[in-house]
Write a protein that holds these residues in place. Sequence first.
Motif, short mmCIF file in Angstrom:
data_model
loop_
_atom_site.label_atom_id
_atom_site.label_comp_id
_atom_site.label_asym_id
_atom_site.label_seq_id
_atom_site.Cartn_x
_atom_site.Cartn_y
_atom_site.Cartn_z
N ARG A 6 -37.87 2.93 55.59
CA ARG A 6 -37.42 2.34 54.32
C ARG A 6 -37.66 0.84 54.35
N ARG A 82 -24.06 -4.44 58.04
CA ARG A 82 -24.25 -3.79 59.33
C ARG A 82 -23.25 -2.65 59.46
N SER A 85 -24.38 3.13 62.09
CA SER A 85 -25.66 3.83 62.22
C SER A 85 -26.87 2.93 62.01
N GLY A 86 -26.66 1.71 61.53
CA GLY A 86 -27.77 0.80 61.26
C GLY A 86 -27.40 -0.19 60.17
N THR A 87 -28.40 -0.81 59.58
CA THR A 87 -28.16 -1.76 58.50
C THR A 87 -28.35 -1.06 57.16
N GLU A 88 -27.34 -1.13 56.31
CA GLU A 88 -27.35 -0.41 55.04
C GLU A 88 -27.38 -1.35 53.86
N ALA A 100 -22.73 2.92 49.52
CA ALA A 100 -23.93 2.70 50.32
C ALA A 100 -25.12 3.40 49.69
N GLY A 102 -27.97 3.68 51.60
CA GLY A 102 -28.78 4.15 52.72
C GLY A 102 -29.25 3.01 53.60
N GLU A 103 -29.86 3.37 54.72
CA GLU A 103 -30.28 2.40 55.71
C GLU A 103 -31.57 1.68 55.30
N ASP A 105 -34.85 0.00 57.21
CA ASP A 105 -35.52 -0.05 58.50
C ASP A 105 -36.26 -1.36 58.72
N THR A 128 -27.84 -9.23 61.08
CA THR A 128 -27.59 -7.85 60.66
C THR A 128 -28.43 -6.85 61.44
N VAL A 130 -31.72 -6.22 61.64
CA VAL A 130 -32.73 -5.47 60.92
C VAL A 130 -34.09 -6.13 61.16
#
Length: 370
Positions: A6, A82, A85-88, A100, A102-103, A105, A128, A130
């Motif tokens: 993404r 942050r 599961s990751g940065t959203e 949210a 979604g993440e 990438d 963050t 990413v």
Amino acid sequence: MARKPRVAVVFGGRSSEHAISCVTAGSVLAAIDRDRYDVVPLGIAADGRWVLESGDVERLRLTSAETLPSVDADATPVALARAESGTELVVSEAGRPPRALGEVDVVFPVLHGPWGEDGTLQGLLEMTDVRYVGAGVLASAVSMDKAYMKIVLAAAGLPVMPSVVVTARQWRESARAATERVDTLGYPVFVKPARGGSSIGISKVRSAGELAGAIEEALRYDPKVLVEVSAEGAREIECGVLQALDGTPETSVPAEIRITGDHDFYDFRAKYLPEEATELDIPAHLSDELTARLRELSVSAFEAVGCEGLARVDFFVLPDGGIVVNEINTMPGFTPLSMYPQMWAASGVDYPALVDRLLQLALARDTGLR
């Protein structure tokens, strides 16, 4: 990863180059392969608000100096957050609970100027955790500030034009003393915002009598002004640097900008409006020896400031054959008609392939210190 990466394309921003960033974003959004990537357009309004943009490519085109594209400040507010599961991406509308989307990438930041190209956005993305396209915090900050860029390049043994810095405080306290320092350079000189771009706020000054107006104009955009000797009679040559997937910096064929018509230098209109008379030679008509030297110096400048991903290095080739590094741009103009993509197209890397290379480099890069 099981899903497509993404990509958040971030554009707009608070600098005077807001419109140019929007134009760049339109080109990048149109070029990203949607079969390989999910794409989310994120705009930063002129007041700093982050919004979920439509990504309407037609709305982001530059058609005239009087009609400039901009981010829709009234679009849905959004932020990077942050999470475990990751940065959203998180939508935060007034009166509603955050949700949210979604993440993310990788971020493709196509901001130009302060508050985007100068390390500030890069610092946020580092915090963050990413990945993002292009130079990191230090390289972005040094390259954005032309005064410090000259210090770093000179320390690495690269040739630069003589210059002096005039701050708003110095000008306010003693314009006479500042003028006397500039007088030691000789005229003509160029007066420019130290941390600007796209030739906004730049003036060519031929005598001391024109200096005050030029400094006042530059101070409208930056409280720090750079005054440098004009490279009279020089050829303006640019060269692109792009990292291979193993991190090795590669160079494009150099190109030359030739200004015609009523333009005294490569100003905003000559850069961005197609009806203006600017001629480009891609590749530049140079000897093999000079071409090799320019490409070598491009890599040296890239490495001197610690760049990553991409950069455009601008040179003056003086009438006596000497070479001077004018500046290094960590996020150069990036439409298909801009010099950087055109140089790479002439070197065998077309625009969609260039965008994909940068995304792949960013996805493969570790976050944090490196």
